[in-house]
Enzyme design. Structure first.
Site, mmCIF file in Angstrom:
data_model
loop_
_atom_site.group_PDB
_atom_site.id
_atom_site.type_symbol
_atom_site.label_atom_id
_atom_site.label_comp_id
_atom_site.label_asym_id
_atom_site.label_seq_id
_atom_site.Cartn_x
_atom_site.Cartn_y
_atom_site.Cartn_z
ATOM 1 N N CYS A 186 41.290 36.352 50.237
ATOM 2 C CA CYS A 186 41.477 34.896 50.157
ATOM 3 C C CYS A 186 42.500 34.551 49.078
ATOM 4 O O CYS A 186 42.198 34.581 47.883
ATOM 5 C CB CYS A 186 40.136 34.222 49.859
ATOM 6 S SG CYS A 186 40.280 32.436 49.661
ATOM 7 N N CYS A 220 41.712 31.514 46.951
ATOM 8 C CA CYS A 220 40.684 31.759 45.927
ATOM 9 C C CYS A 220 41.258 32.583 44.770
ATOM 10 O O CYS A 220 41.007 32.283 43.610
ATOM 11 C CB CYS A 220 39.503 32.554 46.502
ATOM 12 S SG CYS A 220 38.982 32.047 48.128
ATOM 13 N N ASP A 221 42.002 33.626 45.076
ATOM 14 C CA ASP A 221 42.321 34.631 44.054
ATOM 15 C C ASP A 221 43.806 34.742 43.703
ATOM 16 O O ASP A 221 44.157 35.462 42.771
ATOM 17 C CB ASP A 221 41.823 36.012 44.530
ATOM 18 C CG ASP A 221 40.310 36.027 44.715
ATOM 19 O OD1 ASP A 221 39.618 35.323 43.950
ATOM 20 O OD2 ASP A 221 39.819 36.714 45.618
#
Ligand code: NDP
Length: 310
Positions: free
Chosen positions: A135, A138-139
């Site tokens: 992701c 997200c990261d």
């Protein structure tokens, strides 16, 4: 155990727990079955920095524990069990659990999420959360000014590569064929971005690291068989997601990828009283906050449905 559950929630990610919080506060005595991965995908994420309300970020597992406590505080009964089958053909609905027992429910909220697909390499597991992610939203931030690879050639891969190109120094897009599956406009965007380097006919052999973190990726050209190692710090898998919906096949309308179809702007499935929330019904946004938002919608939709029952 034999009384009818007003709201039975299947799944324990942000969507499931948010549905539980709202249903519990509306005195609907929800019962939630967590499934095999209590807390869902976020329990495999280290730091969550994009969920509003946490200025310092929060560990994924901590956030899920907080959500569980919040749901329980208002009376949600949480069971660490799998739902193994569901019967929506008769009413009240019937959901069978791992221990073989069946519960009857007046409404069901499906929050079973989706799972990112992985290549199946041992090194993906070794470096999960230490350079390997599925992701970018997200990261990606953890790889600012660094070098990363994105594996895949669909819309997700194109989107992730574009997103990462704004943060990272170099983005290596690893495409296994000589063309991409992504929509034309996404392909053009990727091809016109100077710091996205596309490697055609390229497959991954191994993610390389120093035990602590990722240091590179070993790839091969599947036409010439030539191997090379690209030095980098992050690897993003974007080879698709699998919604965890096989349990409901044949009963609920789904798209060709298995995502449950909901009436636009709602969580209503084709069966009145059965609602789908979170990633099980969302192949586009797939964020914790959007999952939580639809979880809330699911509880409100269930409340209205129950109020209309004789
Ligand atoms: P897709 O199934 O569309 O694409 C998966 C990609 O991964 C394919 O290019 C496939 O290669 C590649 N792949 C699969 N297995 C491997 C492997 N083992 N090694 C290397 N590459 C592999 O998944 P997406 O998640 O991209 O998209 C799913 C759906 O969601 C699609 O319908 C898409 O259009 C949609 N979507 C829409 C978005 C939007 O509208 N903004 C954003 C994201 C997704 P190959 O092509 O060779 O099969």
């Amino acid at each position: 155990m034999s009384e009818k559950v007003k709201v039975l929630i299947i799944g324990s990610g942000p969507a499931g727990y948010t549905a539980a919080i709202y249903a519990a506060r509306a005195a609907m005595n929800p019962v939630l079955y967590t499934g095999m991965q209590p807390g869902g995908q976020l329990t495999t994420t280290n730091d969550v920095e994009n969920f509003p309300g946490y200025p310092q970020g929060v560990k994924g597992p901590d956030m899920m524990m907080d959500l569980q406590k919040q749901a329980e505080r208002f009376g949600t009964q949480v069971f660490f069990e799998m739902a193994t089958s569901a019967d929506f053909k008769t009413y009240p609905f019937k959901v069978t659990l791992g221990d073989g027992k069946t519960r009857e429910a007046l409404s069901v909220i499906i929050a079973t999420g989706a799972s990112a697909k992985y290549l199946g390499l041992e090194s993906e597991k070794t470096y999960a959360n230490r350079g390997v992610s599925a992701c970018a939203t997200c990261d990606g931030y953890f790889f600012r000014e660094q070098r990363v690879a994105v594996i895949g050639a669909g819309d997700s891969a194109a989107e992730e590569a574009s997103y990462l190109s704004h943060l990272c120094k170099e983005v290596h897009l690893l495409v296994r064929r000589n063309e991409m599956r992504a929509s034309h406009i996404m392909q053009q965007r990727v091809k016109n971005t100077p710091n996205i380097i596309i490697h055609w006919n390229t497959e991954t052999e191994e993610i390389v690291g120093n035990k602590e973190k990722v240091t590179g990726i070993r790839v091969f050209n599947n036409l010439t068989k030539e191997k090379k190692e690209i030095p980098l710090e992050g690897v993003f898998l974007a080879i698709g997601h699998q919604p965890n919906t096989s349990l409901f096949k044949g009963q609920l309308d789904m798209d060709e990828n298995g995502y449950i179809k909901v009436k636009p702007g709602s969580t209503h499935t084709n069966i009145p009283g059965v609602f789908a929330v979170g990633d099980a019904a969302d192949k586009v946004y797939r964020q914790a906050i959007t999952a939580a938002g639809t979880g809330c919608m699911g509880a409100l939709d269930a409340e209205k449905f129950l109020a209309l029952q004789p």
